[in-house]
Design a protein around this motif. Structure first.
Motif, short mmCIF file in Angstrom:
data_model
loop_
_atom_site.label_atom_id
_atom_site.label_comp_id
_atom_site.label_asym_id
_atom_site.label_seq_id
_atom_site.Cartn_x
_atom_site.Cartn_y
_atom_site.Cartn_z
N PRO A 1 0.81 -1.22 0.00
CA PRO A 1 0.00 0.00 0.00
C PRO A 1 0.84 1.27 0.00
O PRO A 1 0.43 2.28 -0.55
N GLY B 1 2.03 2.23 -3.51
CA GLY B 1 1.03 2.14 -4.57
C GLY B 1 0.08 3.33 -4.56
O GLY B 1 0.29 4.31 -3.86
N ALA B 2 -0.94 3.20 -5.37
CA ALA B 2 -1.94 4.24 -5.42
C ALA B 2 -2.89 4.11 -4.23
O ALA B 2 -2.98 3.06 -3.61
N THR B 3 -3.62 5.18 -3.95
CA THR B 3 -4.43 5.23 -2.74
C THR B 3 -5.83 4.67 -2.94
O THR B 3 -6.26 3.77 -2.24
N SER B 4 -6.54 5.23 -3.89
CA SER B 4 -7.94 4.84 -4.02
C SER B 4 -8.04 3.54 -4.80
O SER B 4 -7.09 3.11 -5.46
N LYS C 1 -5.70 2.09 -7.67
CA LYS C 1 -5.04 0.79 -7.60
C LYS C 1 -5.28 -0.01 -8.87
O LYS C 1 -4.38 -0.71 -9.38
N ASP D 1 -2.95 9.16 -7.89
CA ASP D 1 -3.74 9.59 -6.73
C ASP D 1 -4.51 10.87 -7.02
O ASP D 1 -5.65 11.03 -6.60
N ILE E 1 0.65 3.35 6.84
CA ILE E 1 1.19 2.54 5.75
C ILE E 1 0.29 2.59 4.54
O ILE E 1 0.40 1.79 3.61
N ARG E 2 -0.62 3.55 4.56
CA ARG E 2 -1.53 3.78 3.42
C ARG E 2 -2.24 2.49 3.02
O ARG E 2 -2.43 2.22 1.83
N CYS E 3 -2.63 1.73 4.02
CA CYS E 3 -3.24 0.45 3.73
C CYS E 3 -4.60 0.61 3.05
O CYS E 3 -5.07 -0.32 2.41
N GLY E 4 -5.21 1.79 3.21
CA GLY E 4 -6.47 2.02 2.52
C GLY E 4 -7.70 1.53 3.25
O GLY E 4 -8.81 1.61 2.73
N GLU F 1 -10.07 4.36 3.85
CA GLU F 1 -10.80 4.74 2.66
C GLU F 1 -11.99 3.81 2.44
O GLU F 1 -13.07 4.23 2.05
N LEU G 1 -10.78 10.29 1.10
CA LEU G 1 -9.52 9.56 1.17
C LEU G 1 -8.86 9.92 2.50
O LEU G 1 -8.02 10.83 2.55
N GLN H 1 -6.58 8.74 4.34
CA GLN H 1 -5.12 8.73 4.49
C GLN H 1 -4.49 9.97 3.86
O GLN H 1 -3.51 10.50 4.38
N GLN H 2 -5.08 10.44 2.77
CA GLN H 2 -4.57 11.67 2.16
C GLN H 2 -4.88 12.87 3.05
O GLN H 2 -4.04 13.74 3.25
#
Lengths: 340, 761
Positions: free
Chosen positions: A268, A271-274, A278, A317, B379-382, B385, B393, B395-396
């Motif tokens: 994660p 990589g990309a966020t949304s 992804k 992103d 860790i931006r695991c999402g 989100e 978003l 994490q952003q």
């Protein structure tokens, strides 16, 4: 009487980062076992070397940065070590995994500020570094044999030549002008054991990946998109010249594709966020892999593809933000200057 | 019954399944807390302005009595929740994180419980909306779901805009809280009455009640109460799958209608109004039973209390009292949370009152809700989100908030965050995300306020600068104008000085040769003639008298008599001549004036008949009077006529002025003649030639002339102003008239100076 003052929410689902990482470690076990089965305990030696070098490197940096060593308990260095170890040939000299593990942690991760800060996948950065620097040592896999009786891994540690065999993609690249049919029939290019071994390893990675999906550690969209892109784009290229191009099934079965789909692309941090991001990330990786395998000078291209897409992740992103509740459409790009 | 159920298959994005922990309190029956000995009723329990106290310290109040009211739309009334005496009106801490203190009314319980009764609207179906709203306002109703927004304001807004859909929020998605659940189980009828009231008020097209499927008893209780309530046709009960935060207003709307409240907008923009079940029951109590908002159901739960459950609590009761009643175990406590575990906030003290907003008191033990561990890197695991019901978003947002990139945070729609806590709940790194968002929101608001302030300051500064410059310019202009004026004045004085020295003789000669002087000479001659005539008429009279005397005398010889008769005839002749001359002079003005003087001389010896002259003068006067009248009339006619030109009018006015002048003259002459009738005989027959002008007479004449010129000036002025007022007057005409006026004024001044000279003489 003093009450504790805290901000909401006061409840937490108790899933922590180290637990997430532990799940990843668990998911790699079938793959590691299969690799070991076919390529010998050299794999395990590699893993021990990569893991310990990763942990040591991280500990060193934490020491230098005056950070508590408890950070090591988040298991992220362990995962990085395992992922590098799984990429290295069983018969590689000992300093390769040590170099790789150290590079991954020092340059790939801690140089950017540690966990969560690295723009590139540390394992892939290290692998690319090794591949460029030591292409021979990185590419020669031992011939799959009845593993436990085989002692060639001891020889390899000693640096002596051992029985080696090319991976499917390597063999295909070196087939020269041979037609596909001739290639499959010809001896000395690709043993059927090799194909079986890699197909089995890929299956094992798939099992681990499904476990991660089941555990909700990763989502299913990303690996599926990647594999589907590989298959579709591979078929397209193959359709033009079936005699000389890699058949699409081989794209999937060959060494790294499934492993990357579930364990590398799903990182994660880099990589990309949304979810949309992804998906685009996975498509990009897939197309790059096919391109490199078809027209590039390297037989495989997963590491480079992932690194290239890591570069693109921030842009993805900005352009793949989801439509927020109550908005007519999703916003795109950076905040405009006049707005702020 | 099942046809009223509508299982919704709509979803909102994300959502989480935190442990519900509702059974601890929902399985217990509703308990009524004993009346407290003291209540503290803050004047600001609602959103908006503080209520103003209507009572004084020491006053005895009954339960339900209005203590403080508000005149503004964004306020709510406060009522006494117990019977007793007011002991203080002072600042008391509110149940808030900050421990903020606001004015509150403190009542000490005293005597028997007495209720203040309000009229009941038994026939509320026929009561006008305004009256119902008034009652809602005076009952102190606010949203009991947590927002504590004044109900009247909300309903008035909905009435004004009109709504399509009424949504009743019975989701109660927050873990632990069961106050609404309890209400639906114990008082379903009141809730349905409240719904009925809102339907009556707002006439919505559809009425949807959303309830999570984890409240089967409440659902059953509602279904039992529904038949006979009159709402069977309209009310649709929708059972929602349990998923936090389905009770969030925006999420509930999405679940029930599929619509999304526009970013930054209100449900009202979609024709939707949401109300909490607690508010609706209180609404029914207020309107139908005349009971203002003085109590509410509070859930007390958590493992640190031995008797968790729902309590019916009078507003203003100290939270500490409540905790003791619920068996608060002092050893185990650590946090006192007002609200649920997801969105509730910790209180710094239990010495605060239960307010209208208080729906739950949560006292968890550490094992139950562990304290958060140290914050780890994202860790931006999402997961956040995936959990976010607003599809942000997180994490952003966290990244931008933590790095204070507030413009990017805003761009990522920070203000669409409802602070439900789902992201923080799922975060494996245990980052207190909501806290970051609150911080960022606060900072952005502060920045906005600062920017606005700076903008206002800039505008003020610019306005001041502008004013300064303007004033400076004005000052400069004034200064220059003054300098110019001074220079002009100096130049003018210099010029005057020069003109005086050079032009004085010239003007004098001009004056001498000017026309008015000719006229003056003529009038002089006329006067002489008149005098001559008068003298001759006197001579005639004398002669007549002498003749009569001679005739009467016995010794008169015939020669003497005839001689006298000849004398008389001569005098008469003389008189006639003089009269003729005078008439000629008056009529012809100039030719007659050429030779009057020599003619007069013979009159000395020929006295004329004065009576005749008088008669003539009278006739002349009458004639001139007629002429004046005529001129006046024609002038009036001219003025009245639409098509008469200003010139005509001016001409006529001139004529009139002349006629009037004539009249005045004749009148004067007449008066003179009458006056001179007596003294004339005494004058020596030879004398009159020597003194043709009597000074007094001259003065009189001068005065008359002056008056006449004054009249002329006035006339000219009038004509000029008429001309100026007239729209069609040409500049030439005006200039002409101005010239005339100037002349008239000149004449007037001359007449005045002459008069003055004459008076001096």
């Amino acid at each position: 009487m003093a009450w504790i003052q805290l901000s909401s929410p006061h409840s937490h689902n108790r899933v922590t980062t180290d637990q997430v990482m532990r799940q990843v470690v668990i998911a790699t076990l079938p793959g590691i076992a299969t690799l070991t089965w076919f390529f010998g305990p050299g794999i395990l030696v590699n893993l021990i070397l990569t893991i310990s070098s990763c942990l040591l490197a991280e500990a060193l940096v934490l020491k230098l940065r005056n950070r508590p060593l408890t950070v090591l308990k988040d298991n992220s260095a362990l995962v990085t070590g395992i992922l590098i170890g799984c990429c290295l040939p069983a018969s590689t000299p000992w300093w390769i995994p040590v170099l790789g593990g150290s590079f991954a942690l020092l340059v790939g991760k801690q140089l950017f500020g540690g966990l969560g800060q690295n723009p590139f996948n540390p394992a892939m950065a290290a692998y690319a570094f090794l591949l460029i620097s030591f292409p021979v040592q990185i590419s020669i896999w031992p011939a799959p044999a009845t593993p436990l009786s085989d002692t060639s891994w001891l020889n390899s540690l000693a640096g002596s030549d051992a029985l080696t065999g090319a991976t499917a993609l390597d063999a295909w690249r070196n087939k020269g002008l041979l037609m596909a049919e001739e290639f499959w029939q010809a001896d000395g290019y690709l043993s059927s054991q090799m194909v079986t071994a890699w197909a089995s390893v890929a299956s094992a990675w798939l099992v681990g990946g499904l476990y991660l999906i089941w555990q909700r550690i990763i989502n299913w969209q990303l690996p599926l998109t990647f594999l589907a892109t590989l298959f579709i784009a591979g078929s397209f290229v193959w359709g033009f010249n079936p005699s000389h191009q890699i058949p699409p099934w081989l794209h999937l079965a060959a060494s790294s594709a499934v492993f990357a789909a579930f364990f590398i692309l799903t990182d994660p941090v880099s990589g990309a966020t949304s979810l949309k991001g992804k998906v685009f990330f996975a498509i990009g990786c897939g197309l790059l892999v096919i391109s490199i395998r078809t027209w590039g000078s390297y037989p495989d291209g997963v590491a480079f593809s992932v690194l290239l897409m890591n570069f693109a992740a921030p842009a993805l992103d900005y352009y793949t933000r989801p439509r927020v509740y109550g908005q007519k459409q999703a916003r795109k790009g950076l905040a405009s200057k006049e707005k702020s | 019954m099942l046809d009223t159920l509508r299982l919704t298959n709509r979803r909102f994005h994300g959502g989480i399944h935190p442990p519900e922990n509702k059974l601890q309190s929902s399985l217990e029956p509703l308990r009524e807390l004993p009346l407290p000995n003291e209540v503290v009723l803050p004047l600001g329990q609602h959103q908006g302005q503080l209520a103003k106290p209507l009572v004084e310290i020491g006053e005895k109040v009954k339960t339900g009595q209005l203590l403080a009211s508000t005149t503004v739309a964004t306020g709510a009334c406060v009522h006494a929740s117990i019977t007793g005496r007011i002991t203080a009106i002072e600042d008391r801490p509110l149940p808030q994180v900050s421990g903020l203190s606001l004015p509150a009314i403190v009542i000490q319980r005293e005597g028997e419980e007495e209720s203040f009764t309000y009229p009941r609207y038994d026939n509320w179906q026929e009561t006008p909306n305004e009256q119902l709203l008034e009652r809602i306002q005076t009952s102190g109703l606010v949203g009991l779901g947590g927002a504590v927004f004044p109900t009247r304001t909300k309903l008035a807004g909905a009435l004004e805009k009109g709504i399509e859909t009424l949504i009743i929020n019975a989701a109660e998605c927050e873990p632990y809280i069961t106050a609404d659940d309890c209400l639906m189980q114990t008082r379903p009828a009141a809730l349905l009455e409240g719904i009925g009231l809102l339907i009556k008020l707002l006439q919505p097209r559809e009425v949807l009640l959303g309830i999570e499927d984890n409240k089967p008893q409440a659902l059953e209780s509602l279904q039992k109460a529904l038949p006979g309530s009159g709402l069977e046709e309209q009310l649709q009960i929708c059972v929602l799958p349990t998923l936090y935060p389905s009770g969030g207003e925006k999420q509930l709307i999405q679940l029930l209608t599929g619509k999304e409240v526009p970013s930054g907008g209100l449900p009202l923009d979609l024709g939707i109004l949401c109300h909490n079940v607690g508010t609706l029951a209180a609404l029914a109590d207020a309107v139908i039973r005349g009971r203002p908002l003085i109590e509410r159901i509070v859930t007390i739960t958590g493992q640190a209390v031995s008797q968790p459950g729902n309590y019916l609590v009078r507003l203003g009761t100290a939270i500490e009292t409540l905790l003791q009643a619920a068996g608060w175990n002092q050893d185990k406590h650590q946090r006192l949370i007002l609200g649920g575990p997801m969105m509730g906030f910790t209180l710094p003290s239990a010495q605060v009152p239960v307010t209208k907003a208080a729906n739950c008191l949560l006292l968890p033990t550490e094992e139950e809700l562990p304290l958060p561990g140290p914050e780890q890197p994202c860790i931006r695991c999402g997961r956040c989100e995936e959990a976010c019901p607003a599809q942000l978003l997180p994490q952003q947002l966290y990244f931008y908030a933590a790095h204070q990139v507030f413009d990017q945070a805003e761009e990522h729609q920070l203000f669409d965050c409802i602070e439900c806590g789902a992201c923080a709940w799922v975060c494996p790194s245990e980052i207190p995300l909501v806290q970051y968002y609150r911080y960022a929101k606060g900072e952005v608001r502060q920045l906005r306020a600062d920017a606005e302030k700076a903008e206002q300051a800039r505008l003020r500064f610019e306005a001041r600068q502008e004013r300064f410059e303007r004033e400076q310019a004005e000052k400069e202009a004034k200064r220059q104008a003054r300098a110019q004026a001074a220079a002009k004045l100096a130049a003018a004085q210099k010029a005057k000085q020069e003109a005086k020295t050079q032009q004085e003789p010239q003007t004098q000669s001009e004056q001498a040769s000017s026309e008015p002087d000719v006229q003056a000479a003529l009038t002089k001659k006329l006067k002489q003639l008149k005098t001559a005539k008068a003298a001759s008429s006197v001579a005639v009279k004398k002669a007549e008298k002498g003749l009569a005397n001679l005739k009467a005398a016995a010794d008169t010889t015939p020669e003497q008599l005839s001689e006298q008769e000849a004398k008389l005839a001569k005098a008469k002749e003389q008189l006639q001549k003089a009269e003729q001359q005078l008439a000629e002079a008056e009529a012809g003005n100039t030719p007659a004036a050429a030779q009057p003087a020599p003619e007069v001389k013979p009159s000395t010896g020929n006295p004329e008949d004065p009576a005749k002259k008088l008669k003539q003068l009278k006739t002349a006067k009458a004639a001139t009077a007629v002429a004046v009248k005529k001129a006046q009339k024609t002038l009036d006619n001219l003025k009245a006529a639409a098509d008469s030109t200003p010139e005509q009018i001016a001409e006529q006015e001139d004529k009139l002025a002349k006629a009037q002048q004539q009249l005045q003259k004749t009148e004067q002459q007449l008066a003179e003649a009458e006056a001179s009738g007596q003294p004339a005989p005494t004058a020596a027959p030879g004398q009159p030639t020597a003194t043709p002008e009597d000074p007094a007479k001259k003065l009189k004449q001068l005065k008359t002339a002056k008056a006449a010129t004054a009249v002329a000036v006035k006339k000219a002025e009038k004509a000029l102003s008429n001309l100026q007022a007239a729209k069609d007057a040409t500049p030439e005409q005006i200039a002409e008239q101005e010239e005339k006026l100037a002349k008239a004024r000149e004449q007037l001044t001359r007449a005045e100076t002459r008069l003055a000279q004459a008076e001096e003489e």
